[in-house]
Design an enzyme around this catalytic site. Structure first.
Site, mmCIF file in Angstrom:
data_model
loop_
_atom_site.group_PDB
_atom_site.id
_atom_site.type_symbol
_atom_site.label_atom_id
_atom_site.label_comp_id
_atom_site.label_asym_id
_atom_site.label_seq_id
_atom_site.Cartn_x
_atom_site.Cartn_y
_atom_site.Cartn_z
ATOM 1 N N ASP A 190 -24.923 2.897 -26.297
ATOM 2 C CA ASP A 190 -24.074 3.162 -25.127
ATOM 3 C C ASP A 190 -22.637 2.754 -25.452
ATOM 4 O O ASP A 190 -22.342 1.564 -25.589
ATOM 5 C CB ASP A 190 -24.595 2.373 -23.907
ATOM 6 C CG ASP A 190 -23.895 2.781 -22.620
ATOM 7 O OD1 ASP A 190 -22.923 3.561 -22.691
ATOM 8 O OD2 ASP A 190 -24.338 2.335 -21.545
ATOM 9 N N ASP A 243 -23.640 9.120 -18.256
ATOM 10 C CA ASP A 243 -23.792 7.995 -17.313
ATOM 11 C C ASP A 243 -22.606 7.973 -16.339
ATOM 12 O O ASP A 243 -22.704 8.535 -15.241
ATOM 13 C CB ASP A 243 -23.943 6.679 -18.093
ATOM 14 C CG ASP A 243 -24.133 5.487 -17.165
ATOM 15 O OD1 ASP A 243 -24.305 5.697 -15.951
ATOM 16 O OD2 ASP A 243 -24.106 4.321 -17.625
ATOM 17 N N LYS A 267 -28.213 6.318 -11.386
ATOM 18 C CA LYS A 267 -28.192 4.926 -10.892
ATOM 19 C C LYS A 267 -27.964 4.982 -9.393
ATOM 20 O O LYS A 267 -27.081 5.709 -8.924
ATOM 21 C CB LYS A 267 -27.049 4.134 -11.533
ATOM 22 C CG LYS A 267 -27.250 3.836 -13.001
ATOM 23 C CD LYS A 267 -26.076 3.050 -13.563
ATOM 24 C CE LYS A 267 -26.235 2.875 -15.060
ATOM 25 N NZ LYS A 267 -24.973 2.498 -15.718
HETATM 26 C C1 LIG Z 1 -27.516 -3.383 -17.311
HETATM 27 C C2 LIG Z 1 -27.737 -1.983 -17.825
HETATM 28 N N1 LIG Z 1 -28.677 -1.972 -18.896
HETATM 29 C C3 LIG Z 1 -26.465 -1.388 -18.330
HETATM 30 O O1 LIG Z 1 -26.183 -1.486 -19.500
HETATM 31 N N2 LIG Z 1 -25.670 -0.816 -17.455
HETATM 32 C C4 LIG Z 1 -24.376 -0.399 -17.886
HETATM 33 C C5 LIG Z 1 -23.316 -0.776 -16.916
HETATM 34 C C6 LIG Z 1 -23.558 -2.136 -16.350
HETATM 35 C C7 LIG Z 1 -22.415 -2.939 -15.876
HETATM 36 O O2 LIG Z 1 -21.339 -2.930 -16.444
HETATM 37 O O3 LIG Z 1 -22.725 -3.680 -14.928
HETATM 38 C C8 LIG Z 1 -24.358 1.014 -18.350
HETATM 39 O O4 LIG Z 1 -25.396 1.667 -18.477
HETATM 40 O O5 LIG Z 1 -23.298 1.503 -18.690
HETATM 41 MG MG LIG Z 2 -24.202 3.333 -19.502
#
Ligand SMILES: C[C@H](N)C(=O)N[C@H](CCC(=O)O)C(=O)O
Ligand SMILES: [Mg+2]
Length: 365
Positions: A190, A243, A267
């Site tokens: 990511d 995302d 989400k």
């Molecule tokens: C916690 C989850 N696995 C994750 O990585 N989410 C992030 C954004 C989370 C945040 O900054 O609170 C994502 O998918 O970009």
């Molecule tokens: Mg992400």
């Protein structure tokens, strides 16, 4: 079923280690708790995490939206007219998706409770187990290797590596973790929007050439640059997961229509809750595009709601619902039972199954 009161509280939860992405470094998780009371005495829970860098919401803006925009509309609302209530809320303001999601999940909690069903059964009831990856924060290659090995020891088999903090190190990070964990472990990446389009293609092709066996790359380029996301998707073999580019059903439609990604990350905090998340899923299903259900750094309440949504539906194939595993404490009593990579939902507790929130300070307004 009429809503008669709303309580709004704040919690702050320490993390096991700092959470570092290309967008932000966080040392503790903040969450705004929503507790809705009905005339018949039911209590519905929701929560919203301020993720300024992604949804544009701070703790103050979430509280202000709840108090000034949502409260006047939901006190007296009758949830037997959910379609009307939700359309009214969704059309009364833009953005503020986490605040809206907190109220939306509390509504669904109440609706499922009123039928004495766990929420995943109310929403479709496909199964009651959800498997998650674990996110490894962006750090030096050595730290990411050490964190990955700890994750495997804890029972995770699927790692999501955060990249994009000094992109020149990204290749070394991924290669070091792949060498350390072996080929059986699933690895996804990511970049949280950190790369340019051409840079992303160059980096991803290098991973492909060396057979680093990457499941997918999430949000390589800026959220709003649909043509850049399309360029990357069309020029690499590896699947690209949108995302930050997908908040609304309309975003999903655009991304799919322009073939700008291979997968969508739904989400609740981006969609504004289960009502619109379901619309995104339906659009994706009709187009044959697979969805992942993800989370922000958020509490067990909203992750439990996301797990119920994921468990209800056949077409959600993967989950990134690891936030509870990144927190050092869990002040939420009830909800999903989290054991390493498995979130188990009670087959008998009605709604979300949240019983209590410890150490919460409810606000006076
Ligand atoms: C916690 C989850 N696995 C994750 O990585 N989410 C992030 C954004 C989370 C945040 O900054 O609170 C994502 O998918 O970009
Ligand atoms: Mg992400």
């Amino acid at each position: 079923m009429k809503i008669v009161d709303i309580l709004i509280g704040k919690i702050k939860i320490p993390l096991k280690r700092p959470f570092k992405t290309a967008l932000r470094t966080v040392y503790f998780a903040e969450d705004i708790i929503v507790k809705l009371l009905t005339r018949s005495g039911l209590v519905g829970y929701g929560s919203a995490a301020p993720t300024l860098a992604i949804t544009g919401e701070s703790s103050d803006s979430i509280i202000s939206c709840l108090v000034n925009n949502l409260k006047p509309k939901i006190i007296g609302a009758d949830l037997s007219n959910l379609e009307k209530v939700m359309n009214d809320l969704h059309s009364s303001f833009v953005n503020n998706t986490s605040a809206l999601a907190a109220v939306d999940m509390a509504f669904y909690d109440l609706l499922a409770q009123s039928l004495n069903l766990p929420l995943y059964k109310y929403l479709g009831g496909y199964h009651n187990l959800v498997f998650t990856d674990l996110t490894i924060s962006a750090n030096s290659p050595e730290v990411m290797v050490a964190d990955s090995l700890i994750a495997l020891d804890e029972g995770f088999q699927d790692l999501k590596l955060k990249l994009g903090l000094n992109p020149s190190l990204d290749f070394v990070r991924v290669q070091a973790v792949r060498t350390a964990v072996g080929n059986k472990v699933k690895i996804s990446l990511d970049a949280n929007q950190a790369w340019g389009a051409k840079e992303a293609v160059r980096i991803i092709r290098r991973f492909e050439k060396l057979n680093l066996n990457i499941e997918f790359v999430e949000q390589p380029v800026k959220a709003k640059k649909l043509s850049d996301l399309r360029y990357v998707t069309q020029n690499v073999e590896t699947d690209i997961l949108a995302d930050e580019s997908v908040f609304s059903p309309y975003d999903a439609l655009q991304l799919i229509h322009h073939k700008a990604c291979d997968l969508l990350n739904i989400k609740l905090a981006k969609a504004g809750g289960i009502f619109n998340a379901t619309k995104i899923l339906n659009i994706a299903e009709a187009a044959g595009v697979e969805c992942i259900v993800g989370c922000m750094l958020e509490s067990q309440i909203s992750v439990t709601a996301a797990a119920h949504f994921a468990a209800a539906k056949k077409s959600i194939v993967r989950c990134d619902l690891d936030s509870p595993s990144l927190l050092a404490e869990n002040p939420i009593v009830g909800g999903a039972v989290v054991e390493a990579n498995t979130l188990t939902l009670s087959e008998t507790d009605a709604g979300l199954g949240i019983k209590e929130v410890l150490n919460v300070e409810y606000l006076k307004f």
